[in-house]
Scaffold this motif. Sequence first.
Motif, short mmCIF file in Angstrom:
data_model
loop_
_atom_site.label_atom_id
_atom_site.label_comp_id
_atom_site.label_asym_id
_atom_site.label_seq_id
_atom_site.Cartn_x
_atom_site.Cartn_y
_atom_site.Cartn_z
N ARG A 5 0.50 -0.83 -0.08
CA ARG A 5 0.26 0.28 -0.28
C ARG A 5 1.15 1.03 -0.06
NH1 ARG A 5 -2.87 -1.22 5.65
NH2 ARG A 5 -0.60 -1.96 5.39
N GLY A 7 0.48 4.76 -0.17
CA GLY A 7 1.04 6.30 0.34
C GLY A 7 1.62 7.78 -0.80
N THR A 8 0.29 8.54 -1.18
CA THR A 8 0.08 9.65 -1.98
C THR A 8 -0.11 10.70 -1.21
OG1 THR A 8 1.01 10.41 -3.70
CG2 THR A 8 -1.11 8.90 -3.59
N VAL A 35 -2.85 4.38 -2.21
CA VAL A 35 -3.40 5.20 -1.17
C VAL A 35 -3.63 6.92 -1.09
CG1 VAL A 35 -4.58 4.78 1.39
CG2 VAL A 35 -2.94 2.79 0.04
N GLU A 36 -4.19 7.33 -1.62
CA GLU A 36 -4.54 8.71 -0.55
C GLU A 36 -4.49 9.18 0.52
OE1 GLU A 36 -7.57 10.47 -3.87
OE2 GLU A 36 -6.65 10.20 -5.38
N VAL A 37 -3.47 10.30 0.67
CA VAL A 37 -3.69 10.64 2.15
C VAL A 37 -3.66 12.08 2.18
CG1 VAL A 37 -2.10 10.86 3.90
CG2 VAL A 37 -2.03 8.52 2.89
N LEU A 62 1.47 11.96 5.59
CA LEU A 62 1.71 10.85 5.12
C LEU A 62 2.97 10.02 6.48
CD1 LEU A 62 2.84 12.00 1.43
CD2 LEU A 62 1.55 10.24 2.38
N ALA A 65 0.74 7.50 8.36
CA ALA A 65 -0.51 6.82 7.78
C ALA A 65 0.58 5.45 8.01
CB ALA A 65 -0.77 6.99 6.35
N ARG A 70 -1.06 2.16 7.82
CA ARG A 70 -2.07 2.45 7.05
C ARG A 70 -2.17 2.32 5.54
NH1 ARG A 70 -4.59 7.49 7.63
NH2 ARG A 70 -3.25 8.08 9.24
N VAL A 71 -0.49 2.42 6.12
CA VAL A 71 -0.33 2.06 4.48
C VAL A 71 1.85 1.69 4.39
CG1 VAL A 71 -1.03 4.57 3.28
CG2 VAL A 71 1.14 4.73 4.12
N ALA A 74 5.46 5.57 1.82
CA ALA A 74 5.36 6.82 1.13
C ALA A 74 6.14 7.57 0.17
CB ALA A 74 4.76 7.63 2.12
#
Length: 318
Positions: A5, A7-8, A35-37, A62, A65, A70-71, A74
């Motif tokens: 996953r 994050g971006t 995964v958009e953050v 990020l 996250a 969650r990710v 990143a």
Amino acid sequence: MTVLRLGTRRSALATTQSSWVADRLRSLGHDVELVEVSTQGDRDTTTPLAQLGGTGVFVSALREALAEGRVDLAVHSLKDLPTAPDPRTTVAAVPVREDARDALVARDGLTLAELPAGSTVGTGSPRRHAQLAALGLGLEITGLRGNVDTRLAHVHDGRLDAVVLAAAGLRRLGRADEVTEWLDPLQVLPAPGQGALAVEIRADDAVTAAAVAPLDDPDTRACVTAERVVLADLEAGCSAPVGALAEVVEGMDGAELSLRAVVAAPDGSADLRRSLTGAPEEAAALGHRLARLLLDDGAADLMSTSTSTDRSVTERAQ
């Protein structure tokens, strides 16, 4: 297969950069999900970044996250990373660098030297502001925030005569044909880490570390390490007009690291430029040496004047 996953941030440039990393991981056989953050800097597009806390406002969400699981990784523009480490995370890969230079997009295809005195030039960076002013071209330099499209629109709509942006972002977004001049680092040194990406993971995540390790480019890591050490040792952040650029070049006895840096008065009335060379494997030591040279020659006095300048100009190229 475990899905990585990634994050971006949601901006066009951030997702382009993250997709570039994801595609390389997929080519290595990994399954990757973006995964958009949402970050504070993305939600608030009007408050000057220095008031929000500097470029770290694009990083902190990020990192949270990542820390919360969650990710798994990143992707950041490396110049946005605070120099102070976060013990929860580590930069596991620094991929090969894009163009580190700044770029001018001006009306009528003009270059810096061709812009008439009094022309308005927009930039969100005190580093660019100071170095452009130091050129003595009589330009009116104004603060500017927003994503790449927003900034370019100021020129296309005639609100500004020109804007200065990071070359890497324009290249990654396929907008290089709009550049009217690639600024020579002899005139304008880029921000430390500009043009490079940082792939950050949790410090204790050995599995993801192994997955992203092939993306690391040793030359790029050496360059940005030296540049960021200079920035850290000067105790300078996004509101300080500091530029640095390291390059791996061929020396008499093989590869060597050439490091240049500038510290400027915010109004461009004075600047201090110094350079050193050393071994790529001693990048951090070279950065320490150059920072000490700058400080010994008066860099702190130049930077101290930044407290009286307009804090609305802050470093951001996304």
